[in-house]
Design a protein around this motif. Structure first.
Motif, mmCIF file in Angstrom:
data_model
loop_
_atom_site.group_PDB
_atom_site.id
_atom_site.type_symbol
_atom_site.label_atom_id
_atom_site.label_comp_id
_atom_site.label_asym_id
_atom_site.label_seq_id
_atom_site.Cartn_x
_atom_site.Cartn_y
_atom_site.Cartn_z
ATOM 1 N N GLN A 119 17.568 -0.636 3.246
ATOM 2 C CA GLN A 119 18.018 -0.134 4.410
ATOM 3 C C GLN A 119 16.996 -0.232 5.625
ATOM 4 O OE1 GLN A 119 19.249 4.040 3.688
ATOM 5 N NE2 GLN A 119 19.759 4.157 6.048
ATOM 6 N N PHE A 120 15.779 -0.021 5.173
ATOM 7 C CA PHE A 120 14.975 -0.001 6.414
ATOM 8 C C PHE A 120 13.875 -1.311 6.539
ATOM 9 C CE2 PHE A 120 15.409 4.460 4.970
ATOM 10 C CZ PHE A 120 15.940 4.871 6.260
ATOM 11 N N GLY A 121 14.158 -2.378 5.788
ATOM 12 C CA GLY A 121 13.350 -3.596 5.790
ATOM 13 C C GLY A 121 11.923 -3.589 5.471
ATOM 14 N N MET A 122 11.518 -3.043 4.615
ATOM 15 C CA MET A 122 10.203 -2.990 4.165
ATOM 16 C C MET A 122 9.956 -3.768 3.033
ATOM 17 S SD MET A 122 9.009 1.210 4.388
ATOM 18 C CE MET A 122 10.391 1.714 3.115
ATOM 19 N N TYR A 123 8.528 -4.123 2.555
ATOM 20 C CA TYR A 123 8.306 -4.551 1.385
ATOM 21 C C TYR A 123 8.419 -6.227 1.545
ATOM 22 C CZ TYR A 123 8.196 0.007 -0.119
ATOM 23 O OH TYR A 123 8.042 1.452 0.120
ATOM 24 N N GLU A 165 -7.867 4.070 3.521
ATOM 25 C CA GLU A 165 -6.554 4.629 3.270
ATOM 26 C C GLU A 165 -5.993 4.287 1.763
ATOM 27 O OE1 GLU A 165 -6.283 0.080 4.779
ATOM 28 O OE2 GLU A 165 -7.270 1.961 5.048
ATOM 29 N N PHE A 166 -6.497 3.561 1.022
ATOM 30 C CA PHE A 166 -6.265 3.145 -0.390
ATOM 31 C C PHE A 166 -7.318 4.386 -0.941
ATOM 32 C CE2 PHE A 166 -5.539 -1.317 0.844
ATOM 33 C CZ PHE A 166 -4.131 -1.370 1.183
ATOM 34 N N GLY A 167 -8.472 4.254 -0.796
ATOM 35 C CA GLY A 167 -8.987 5.391 -1.588
ATOM 36 C C GLY A 167 -8.450 6.730 -1.524
ATOM 37 N N THR A 168 -7.980 7.268 -0.419
ATOM 38 C CA THR A 168 -7.341 8.512 -0.198
ATOM 39 C C THR A 168 -6.309 8.711 -1.100
ATOM 40 O OG1 THR A 168 -8.170 8.677 2.076
ATOM 41 C CG2 THR A 168 -6.395 10.176 1.564
ATOM 42 N N LEU A 169 -5.432 7.703 -1.351
ATOM 43 C CA LEU A 169 -4.209 7.615 -1.899
ATOM 44 C C LEU A 169 -4.599 7.766 -3.414
ATOM 45 C CD1 LEU A 169 -1.764 5.350 0.220
ATOM 46 C CD2 LEU A 169 -1.293 7.672 -0.264
ATOM 47 N N PHE A 170 -5.389 6.801 -3.899
ATOM 48 C CA PHE A 170 -5.887 6.840 -5.116
ATOM 49 C C PHE A 170 -6.574 8.122 -5.783
ATOM 50 C CE2 PHE A 170 -5.173 2.302 -5.936
ATOM 51 C CZ PHE A 170 -4.806 2.050 -7.205
ATOM 52 N N LEU A 226 3.892 11.676 -8.020
ATOM 53 C CA LEU A 226 3.341 10.448 -8.111
ATOM 54 C C LEU A 226 4.123 9.436 -7.724
ATOM 55 C CD1 LEU A 226 1.985 10.990 -11.935
ATOM 56 C CD2 LEU A 226 0.595 10.547 -9.633
ATOM 57 N N CYS A 227 5.435 9.473 -7.792
ATOM 58 C CA CYS A 227 6.618 8.515 -7.239
ATOM 59 C C CYS A 227 6.451 8.271 -5.790
ATOM 60 C CB CYS A 227 7.849 8.749 -7.754
ATOM 61 S SG CYS A 227 8.203 8.386 -9.523
ATOM 62 N N LEU A 259 5.025 5.346 -3.586
ATOM 63 C CA LEU A 259 5.575 4.522 -2.609
ATOM 64 C C LEU A 259 4.888 4.490 -1.186
ATOM 65 C CD1 LEU A 259 8.559 3.904 -1.575
ATOM 66 C CD2 LEU A 259 9.025 6.149 -0.803
ATOM 67 N N GLN A 260 3.922 5.479 -1.049
ATOM 68 C CA GLN A 260 2.996 5.360 0.172
ATOM 69 C C GLN A 260 2.094 4.378 0.008
ATOM 70 O OE1 GLN A 260 1.213 9.204 1.623
ATOM 71 N NE2 GLN A 260 2.504 10.298 0.253
ATOM 72 N N LEU A 261 1.584 3.954 -1.084
ATOM 73 C CA LEU A 261 0.595 3.042 -1.224
ATOM 74 C C LEU A 261 1.342 1.703 -1.227
ATOM 75 C CD1 LEU A 261 -2.144 2.320 -2.413
ATOM 76 C CD2 LEU A 261 -1.276 2.381 -4.965
ATOM 77 N N PHE A 262 2.611 1.507 -1.497
ATOM 78 C CA PHE A 262 3.369 0.299 -1.445
ATOM 79 C C PHE A 262 3.343 0.165 0.260
ATOM 80 C CE2 PHE A 262 5.827 0.409 -5.511
ATOM 81 C CZ PHE A 262 4.647 -0.227 -6.015
ATOM 82 N N ILE A 263 3.593 0.867 1.145
ATOM 83 C CA ILE A 263 3.669 1.158 2.713
ATOM 84 C C ILE A 263 2.298 0.649 3.313
ATOM 85 C CG2 ILE A 263 4.304 2.474 4.645
ATOM 86 C CD1 ILE A 263 6.317 4.069 2.807
#
Length: 293
Positions: free
Chosen positions: A113-117, A138-143, A161-162, A166-170
């Motif tokens: 729907q939103f055109g990501m990934y 940014e990756f360290g904070t999410l991990f 966790l899901c 999802l934030q990590l993918f973005i």
């Protein structure tokens, strides 16, 4: 980690990590020379939390440092190796693994729907993997959040966790915007020739001549892409090859002196010394460890 032997590589199975029908697993490990090169039947995102070393992915050797992130699809072989066996110079890696069904869900429903990934189709290609360097932690904070949620398992942690994944993918999507995946064509040639000649007494000048470079340019290429000198890279490649030979059951009757000679270290005493410096174990101890997995 629980592993199952398949062909010549270890196969890690998601069934050994996923519990209660929930297919996300997060851990943080100090890399050593105990786990052999392996493949797995799940997706994996690895993040370098601390230290430096090498990441062997398929036939590539990548020098890694804090902030490096790798996305590894199903079936891609890899292994991290620390730069030193010194416990004060540890290589600390965070891993988030998840199954194909969850990956398809998180990269299909909302993005449609939103055109990501935009990287999803690329990742679905066989043997395709990604390396990304974070820009501002940014990756360290999410991990850190992923690890904390997985460890504490508070109410609703599965949904959390899901959401974090999802934030990590973005964040991966954002990091890839405007940048092409790094291409190391020249380094691939350098590493290929070096690996073909591991059993020989190869010098910097000889390698430079074979790959069509001047010695100074070759030194610069290795320093820029690998973060080490020619001699350090050659030794790391030799020790990694010896680890593979010691792990391979087809070489179980081969003497350690023969393995040393096969990787270009004709003096067994020197081989024992540098192998222990790199792995923290003698070759015999390493072979015994591999036989117990």
């Amino acid at each position: 980690m629980a592993v199952v032997r398949k062909a010549e590589l270890w196969m890690e199975k998601g069934e050994h990590f996923f519990t209660n029908g929930f297919s996300i697993f997060v851990n943080r490990v100090q890399e050593r020379f105990e786990l052999p090169e392996h493949v797995h039947d799940f997706y994996e995102i690895c993040y370098v939390v601390e230290g430096s070393g090498f990441h062997y992915v398929e036939e590539e050797t990548i020098r890694v440092r804090k902030g490096d992130l790798f996305f590894l699809p199903i079936g891609v072989s890899h292994i991290f190796r620390p730069a030193s066996a010194d416990p004060k110079k540890r290589l600390l890696i965070s891993n988030c693994i998840f199954d194909e069904q969850l990956f398809q869900f998180l990269t299909s429903i909302l993005p449609g729907q939103f055109g990501m990934y935009r990287f999803r189709e690329q990742l679905l290609q066989r043997d395709c993997w990604l390396q990304i360097q974070e820009r501002s932690g940014e990756f360290g904070t999410l991990f850190n959040s992923l690890f904390e949620e997985f460890q504490q398992k508070r109410t609703g942690y599965e949904t959390m966790l899901c959401g974090l994944l999802l934030q990590l993918f973005i964040q991966m999507e954002r990091a890839l915007e405007g940048a092409e995946a790094p291409v190391y064509n020249r380094m691939e040639t350098i590493l290929r020739v070096m690996r073909e000649r591991l059993g020989d007494k190869i010098t910097l000048a000889q390698l430079a001549k074979e790959v069509g470079l001047g010695t100074r340019q070759l030194q610069r290429d290795i320093a820029e892409h690998m973060g080490c000198s020619f001699s350090e890279l050659l030794l790391s490649e030799r020790i990694n090859r010896s680890c593979r030979l010691l792990e391979d059951t087809a070489n179980s009757r081969r003497s350690i002196a023969d393995i040393a000679a096969a990787i270009g270290l004709q003096d067994p005493k020197r081989f024992y010394r540098v192998f222990k410096e790199k792995t923290g174990m003698t070759p015999a101890q390493y072979r015994a460890e591999r036989g117990t997995i």
